[in-house]
Design a protein around this motif. Structure first.
Motif, short mmCIF file in Angstrom:
data_model
loop_
_atom_site.label_atom_id
_atom_site.label_comp_id
_atom_site.label_asym_id
_atom_site.label_seq_id
_atom_site.Cartn_x
_atom_site.Cartn_y
_atom_site.Cartn_z
N ILE A 26 -10.74 0.95 0.37
CA ILE A 26 -9.93 2.06 -0.12
C ILE A 26 -8.74 1.48 -0.87
N SER A 27 -8.62 1.84 -2.15
CA SER A 27 -7.57 1.27 -2.98
C SER A 27 -6.60 2.29 -3.54
N ARG A 28 -7.00 3.55 -3.63
CA ARG A 28 -6.09 4.56 -4.18
C ARG A 28 -4.95 4.79 -3.20
N PRO A 29 -3.69 4.62 -3.64
CA PRO A 29 -2.55 4.65 -2.70
C PRO A 29 -2.50 5.88 -1.79
N ALA A 30 -2.69 7.08 -2.33
CA ALA A 30 -2.64 8.28 -1.50
C ALA A 30 -3.72 8.25 -0.43
N ASN A 31 -4.88 7.72 -0.77
CA ASN A 31 -5.97 7.62 0.20
C ASN A 31 -5.69 6.59 1.28
N VAL A 32 -5.06 5.48 0.86
CA VAL A 32 -4.68 4.45 1.84
C VAL A 32 -3.68 5.04 2.83
N ARG A 33 -2.69 5.75 2.31
CA ARG A 33 -1.68 6.33 3.21
C ARG A 33 -2.30 7.36 4.15
N TYR A 34 -3.23 8.15 3.66
CA TYR A 34 -3.87 9.17 4.48
C TYR A 34 -4.60 8.54 5.66
N LEU A 35 -5.22 7.40 5.44
CA LEU A 35 -6.04 6.76 6.47
C LEU A 35 -5.29 5.74 7.31
N ALA A 36 -4.19 5.21 6.77
CA ALA A 36 -3.50 4.11 7.45
C ALA A 36 -2.07 4.43 7.84
N GLY A 37 -1.52 5.57 7.38
CA GLY A 37 -0.15 5.94 7.73
C GLY A 37 0.88 5.48 6.73
N ALA A 38 0.53 4.50 5.92
CA ALA A 38 1.45 3.98 4.90
C ALA A 38 0.62 3.30 3.83
N ALA A 39 1.20 3.20 2.65
CA ALA A 39 0.53 2.52 1.54
C ALA A 39 1.54 1.63 0.84
N PRO A 40 1.85 0.48 1.44
CA PRO A 40 2.76 -0.46 0.76
C PRO A 40 2.23 -0.80 -0.63
N GLN A 41 3.10 -1.24 -1.50
CA GLN A 41 2.70 -1.52 -2.88
C GLN A 41 1.52 -2.49 -2.91
N ASP A 42 0.49 -2.09 -3.66
CA ASP A 42 -0.73 -2.90 -3.87
C ASP A 42 -1.59 -3.05 -2.61
N ALA A 43 -1.26 -2.36 -1.54
CA ALA A 43 -2.06 -2.48 -0.30
C ALA A 43 -3.40 -1.79 -0.47
N VAL A 44 -4.41 -2.32 0.22
CA VAL A 44 -5.72 -1.69 0.28
C VAL A 44 -6.13 -1.65 1.75
N LEU A 45 -7.06 -0.75 2.04
CA LEU A 45 -7.57 -0.61 3.40
C LEU A 45 -9.04 -0.99 3.40
N ILE A 46 -9.44 -1.81 4.37
CA ILE A 46 -10.84 -2.14 4.51
C ILE A 46 -11.36 -1.55 5.81
N LEU A 47 -12.39 -0.72 5.70
CA LEU A 47 -13.12 -0.26 6.87
C LEU A 47 -14.26 -1.23 7.09
N GLY A 48 -14.10 -2.10 8.09
CA GLY A 48 -15.07 -3.17 8.29
C GLY A 48 -16.09 -2.87 9.37
N LYS A 49 -17.06 -3.74 9.49
CA LYS A 49 -18.09 -3.56 10.51
C LYS A 49 -17.52 -3.74 11.91
N ARG A 50 -16.55 -4.69 12.03
CA ARG A 50 -16.01 -4.98 13.35
C ARG A 50 -14.62 -4.39 13.56
N GLU A 51 -13.80 -4.37 12.52
CA GLU A 51 -12.46 -3.79 12.63
C GLU A 51 -11.96 -3.37 11.27
N ASP A 52 -10.94 -2.51 11.28
CA ASP A 52 -10.31 -2.05 10.05
C ASP A 52 -9.03 -2.84 9.81
N LEU A 53 -8.76 -3.13 8.55
CA LEU A 53 -7.61 -3.96 8.20
C LEU A 53 -6.83 -3.33 7.05
N LEU A 54 -5.51 -3.40 7.14
CA LEU A 54 -4.65 -3.03 6.02
C LEU A 54 -4.20 -4.33 5.36
#
Length: 368
Positions: A26-54
């Motif tokens: 997930i790279s779109r900032p609004a989508n990152v914030r929706y799923l992770a609570g925050a979207a620091p500049q240039d941050a992306v979210l990975i939904l992984g097989k074992r764990e999720d990472l910001l």
């Protein structure tokens, strides 16, 4: 809130699994914030097989308006500046054993997409599409509460401006003052560039303030919004400067007000997007203003000021409960000015009182 973000990620993961991808980027900032609570500049979210990472380029800021990352979500900070978080995230997904990775093709640039492909050539890239945006359409009560507070702030800022002396001041100055008042009352900032339009500029959608000064007899149209905890609302009102409006101003105002009321009354769970647009548009069409009307009567709001649904003539889909939208018809007469009336509302069933009006500044035609 941690459970809320985890539930949102779980819903997205279910969609990914159904599409045959065990991981998503997930790279779109609004989508990152929706799923992770925050979207620091240039941050992306990975939904992984074992764990999720910001994955962040730098440690997140601790400013309230920027949100706070889900405490149960592991942060991965790039070891050196200048790296690409999306590329690093794809590498992490591959390291977790993912064979396919869903990405937001509508957000990634071609260059970034190619970089992601090259860093993990064993990963099959698939398009996530607008899956997250679709999840964001229906809001929970916490999200609606943020919108409600933002609307209260916008109402306060506008109300204070109306109590001040306006004649002789420029559109640009009034817009800057409104934005300052938003922040003074607790907003993160304006939800979008504030529009103040006077005289022949009034009623023009998306008008950028100029150095034109307010004069007696002018229409004055204002469109502003507040951002509160990332959520954005919108309000627009039109007034007359002077002691009494002219007959043509009263007639035009009453017409736009009737169109706006028709659009608001059409908001209900199950109502087609285009039917809401039609309800407002028909009022203006029947009065001879078919030409020059805006392309849509309203749109969704939330972490972005213009999101789904779109209340437009060709829009497909139906409203759900707990969907916040704007209803904002307007008419602009070249060389004379015009009227825009804009509210943010939440779709509610009739049993709950019907649509909830968040922006409550009077819609009476005031002479200021």
């Amino acid at each position: 809130m941690s459970e809320v973000y985890a539930t949102r990620r779980s819903r997205l993961r279910e969609r990914c699994n159904a599409a045959g991808t065990a991981a998503a980027l997930i790279s779109r900032p609004a989508n990152v914030r929706y799923l992770a609570g925050a979207a620091p500049q240039d941050a992306v979210l990975i939904l992984g097989k074992r764990e999720d990472l910001l994955v962040c380029a730098a440690p997140p800021d601790d400013r309230p308006g920027e949100g706070r990352p889900d405490e149960n979500l592991r942060l991965q900070i790039l070891p050196s500046p200048g790296g690409d978080t999306a590329v690093a995230a794809a590498d992490l997904a591959a390291a977790q054993g993912a064979e396919a990775l869903a990405v937001e093709e509508h957000h990634l640039t071609v260059t970034r997409y190619r970089a992601v492909s090259s860093v993990a050539p064993r990963l099959r890239l698939a398009d996530l599409g607008v899956a997250v945006e679709q999840l964001r359409v229906v809001k929970d009560e916490e999200e609606i509460s943020c919108l409600r507070i933002g609307a209260e702030i916008a109402d306060q800022a506008l109300g204070e401006l109306l109590e001040s002396i306006l004649v002789g001041r420029t559109e640009r100055h009034l817009a800057l003052e409104l934005e300052r008042r938003l922040v003074d009352h607790g907003a993160d900032g304006p939800a979008f560039a504030t529009s103040v339009a006077t005289g022949p500029n009034a009623g023009r959608r998306g008008h950028r303030p100029t150095d034109r000064r307010v004069e007696e007899g002018d229409f004055l149209s204002v469109c502003l919004g507040a951002t509160y905890r990332g959520y954005r609302c919108e309000i627009g009102r039109t007034f007359v400067i002077g002691t009494s409006p002219a007959d043509w101003q009263i007639e035009l105002y009453d017409l736009v007000f009737a169109a706006q009321r028709a659009g608001r009354e059409a908001l209900a769970p199950g109502a087609a997007y285009r039917d809401v647009d039609r309800a407002a548009r028909q009022v203006l069409d029947s009065a001879g203003y078919a030409q020059g009307l805006p392309p849509l009567v309203g749109h969704g709001v939330g972490l972005e000021i213009d999101e789904d649904p779109q209340l437009a003539p060709s829009a497909m889909g139906k409203l759900d409960a707990c969907v916040p939208v704007t209803v904002e018809p307007g008419v602009h007469l070249p060389g004379r000015g015009g009227v825009r009336i804009d509210d943010t509302l939440v779709v509610r069933p009739e049993a709950d009182g019907g649509p909830e009006l968040l922006t409550i500044t009077t819609k009476e035609l005031l002479a200021l």
